[in-house]
Write an enzyme that holds these catalytic residues in place. Structure first.
Site, PDB file in Angstrom:
ATOM      1  N   GLY A 163      -3.980  28.230   9.753  1.00 51.34           N
ATOM      2  CA  GLY A 163      -5.116  28.884  10.207  1.00 51.34           C
ATOM      3  C   GLY A 163      -5.743  28.491  11.592  1.00 51.34           C
TER       4      GLY A 163
ATOM      5  CD  GLU B  10       5.937  28.648  10.589  1.00 47.45           C
ATOM      6  OE1 GLU B  10       6.632  28.135   9.646  1.00 47.45           O
ATOM      7  OE2 GLU B  10       4.646  28.427  10.794  1.00 47.45           O
TER       8      GLU B  10
END
Lengths: 265, 399
Positions: free
Chosen positions: A44, A182
């Site tokens: 977040g 990622e």
């Protein structure tokens, strides 16, 4: 601070607002040529939002993104991709029903010129172009080590090979910057450490700068030359892995979250 | 094990063009047989009457030619639906535009003007008379233009919304022709009366009127073959790959430098060209253009052909179009006649057409979703069940 002429990408004072939520707040960020830099932060923190601004998926409410001498803030994603900013996806998004080499040929779309008529007529130029594209695709597949799967459908490849194919597909765009979202997600520690070498090999052999978004700290620390830390949409630190490791605000951001998660359980 | 699988796949990959060649030869062989039978055997006096009657009842030449018109259009729709994965429910619009191109440029309809373009019609005839072959090009071009005009605002929408808006356009365009008898005093389409009596097709040897089924059969077979050729060439090129990529994952495609709008528009335009050519062909087949024939059911009908045959596979689409068109034009009425005379009943079989199509579609979706002759890629997904978790478009955002 690097000279601006050495920067391949320079995003200044980027803010992104979603309704009342300020997802990214006044973040400046640059990528020097041929560097490996990382963007980290707790969940977040706004990493992916920021990433999406760079690739043109979101338009920032404020700030601008320069790619070399060219402003790309308002360019559509496919334009940004074709001028040299290629990305991979956190959750692999290959064209599963296309072969590995077709996946790469799609990425070369913007570099190829054949139109409808020349494709229907198979003009000599079109055939030459297709052959060169195919050779180049096979070369890239060999480079990332999955050359033997060139005519295998992407969805039939193993997970690790799909990750490699994602990088290969991005490289087929002949990018100046490779954005890896990622890339080690779902990899075991051995695979991750092989990946670190792979990133450096890509950078050296392909002359690209690499930006990583990554959760795996051991990967980030061993692969990056510079790390930028975001927390709640703001840049809280930037520096070498050593500097980041000892930065108090970074530790707080991560440990604070870990502690609250611990209480939650 | 992986290696053998890959080897088998590789073999299949190298075999693929050959298999298209086999299909193409088969197509031409069947066309030749049909042509010979109808051109030489059917008019032959020695042909036993039962065979003659059987052919005339179950496979009259008009039904074959009509089926070929559907084949041409379905091949165009296949580019949009099968290749690029865009659901188009308004394809009849292009068929109508193509039809009216034939009506305008190959008849006495525009009496106020007098223009003859390489036409075989006597130059004293009023109206616009342009050579059929040129009208094919014009019809294709006009449809490509309208494809872009309609597509530009429409193709920004995704899946269901795109289907709805194309459906709207598929209604609007035929309605314009339907009511186009008096647009500010200008008669665009002759309204419900339609435009009849088209120019014959000049071939250099003889002019083909409405009853030259055999020669027109050859022309339609070649037009369908042309569409197959165009489809396959495009499919295996830069644009075809981009279409497939968009069908699989729009976002990933745009992130790989594929301009979504332009690529989708290209598929829409190519599909529209086929619709235009099919429209011109259909107009010459029925020797006229009638607004009420271009209704919504044609769009659905064509879509059903593509789905039945096998989305993305031109040979499947040809088969699907032929079967459905035949059932519609000949199969059901002939079955009805036979059944009614046999059992003395009075059942209106053709009125069950859509019941039957609905049934066919349901059965296809239940048991053979990939179509009669499936595209190899689609067969793979549809027969793997839930093993394709990772193929679903994944959520991009951080949570």
């Amino acid at each position: 601070m690097a000279l601006s002429s050495e920067l391949v990408l320079d995003a200044s004072n980027i803010s992104v607002q979603f309704g009342g939520l300020l997802a990214v707040n006044d973040v400046s960020f640059n990528i020097p040529k041929k560097s490996v830099v990382s963007l980290i932060g707790p969940n977040g923190a706004g990493k992916t939002t920021f990433f999406n601004v760079l690739t043109g998926l979101y338009k920032p409410s404020e700030g601008k993104v320069m790619f070399g001498d060219r402003e790309i803030t308002d360019l559509p994603p496919h334009k940004i991709a074709s001028i040299g900013l290629a990305r991979t996806f956190q959750n692999i998004r290959l064209f599963g029903l296309m072969t590995a080499e077709e996946n790469l040929l799609v990425a070369m779309h913007s570099h190829l010129k054949s139109g409808i008529t020349s494709t229907i007529l198979r003009t000599p130029r079109q055939r030459k172009e297709e052959k060169e594209a195919l050779d180049s695709a096979r070369e890239i597949l060999d480079f990332v080590g999955i050359g033997k799967w060139a005519s295998e459908y992407a969805r039939n490849l193993s997970y690790g090979d799909q990750r490699r194919l994602e990088v290969a597909r991005a490289l087929a765009l002949k990018p100046e910057i490779l954005l890896l979202d990622e890339p080690t997600a779902g990899m075991n520690p051995q695979e991750s450490s092989v990946f670190v070498d792979f990133v450096h090999r890509v950078r050296d052999a392909r002359d690209v700068a690499i930006l990583l978004i990554e959760h795996d700290m051991s990967v980030v620390m061993s692969v990056s030359e510079r790390i930028t830390v975001l927390d709640r949409g703001e840049k809280i630190a930037e520096g070498s892995p050593e500097e980041i490791r000892s930065n108090q605000r970074v530790i707080e951001a991560y440990l604070g979250k870990a502690a609250s998660e611990g209480r939650g359980k | 094990m992986m290696a053998t699988r890959a080897a088998r796949k590789a073999k299949k990959a190298t075999r693929r063009p050959a298999s298209h060649r086999t299909w193409a030869l088969g197509y031409l062989a069947v066309a030749t047989v049909i042509f010979v039978v109808y051109q030489y055997a059917l008019p032959w006096e020695g042909l036993p009457l039962p065979i003659y009657d059987f052919l005339q009842l179950w496979l009259p030449p008009t039904s074959i030619n009509e089926a070929l018109v559907y084949v041409i259009c379905a091949l165009g729709l296949n580019v949009v639906v099968g290749y690029a994965g865009l659901l188009d429910l308004g394809y009849v619009a292009f068929w109508a535009i193509g039809g009216y191109c034939a009506g305008w440029f190959m008849s006495n309809f525009f009496e106020q003007w007098n223009f003859h373009g390489l036409s075989s019609v006597a130059s004293t005839e009023p109206g616009l008379h342009i050579n059929f072959w040129l009208v094919l090009v014009i019809g294709g071009a006009v449809c490509a233009f309208f494809g872009v005009v309609i597509g530009a605002p429409t193709l920004r929408l995704k899946s269901d919304y795109l289907a709805l808006v194309t459906l709207g356009f598929g209604e609007i365009i035929p309605q314009i022709f339907f009511n186009g008898e008096d647009i500010n005093g200008f008669n665009l389409s002759n309204g419900t009366k339609g435009i009849t009596r088209l120019d014959p097709i000049p071939t250099g040897v003889k002019d083909l009127g409405p009853f030259d089924f055999g020669s027109k059969f050859v022309i339609f077979v070649l037009l369908a073959a042309l569409m197959v050729f165009i489809s396959l060439q495009l499919r295996r090129g830069r644009l075809g790959r981009a279409w497939l990529a968009i069908r699989e994952d729009e976002l990933a495609a745009s992130m790989m430098g594929v301009p979504l709008m332009r690529t989708k528009l290209a598929s829409y335009a190519v599909g529209a060209v086929a619709g235009g050519i099919g429209g011109v062909a259909f107009a010459t087949h029925v020797d006229g253009v009638y607004a009420e024939r271009f209704n919504f059911s044609i769009s659905i009908f064509l879509l059903a052909m593509v789905v039945l045959g096998g989305m993305g596979n031109v040979w499947g689409v040809i088969l699907g179009a032929f079967i459905l068109s035949w059932i519609n034009s000949t199969g059901l009425p002939a079955l009805g006649d036979t059944f009614n005379t046999q059992f003395g009943t009075d059942i209106d079989f053709p009125s069950f057409t859509f019941l039957l199509f609905g049934l066919v579609l349901i059965l296809m979706i239940l048991f053979k979703r990939e179509g009669l002759i499936p595209e190899s890629r689609l067969r793979m997904v549809l027969h793997e069940g839930d093993a394709d978790e990772e193929m679903k478009p994944a959520h991009e955002e951080e949570k």
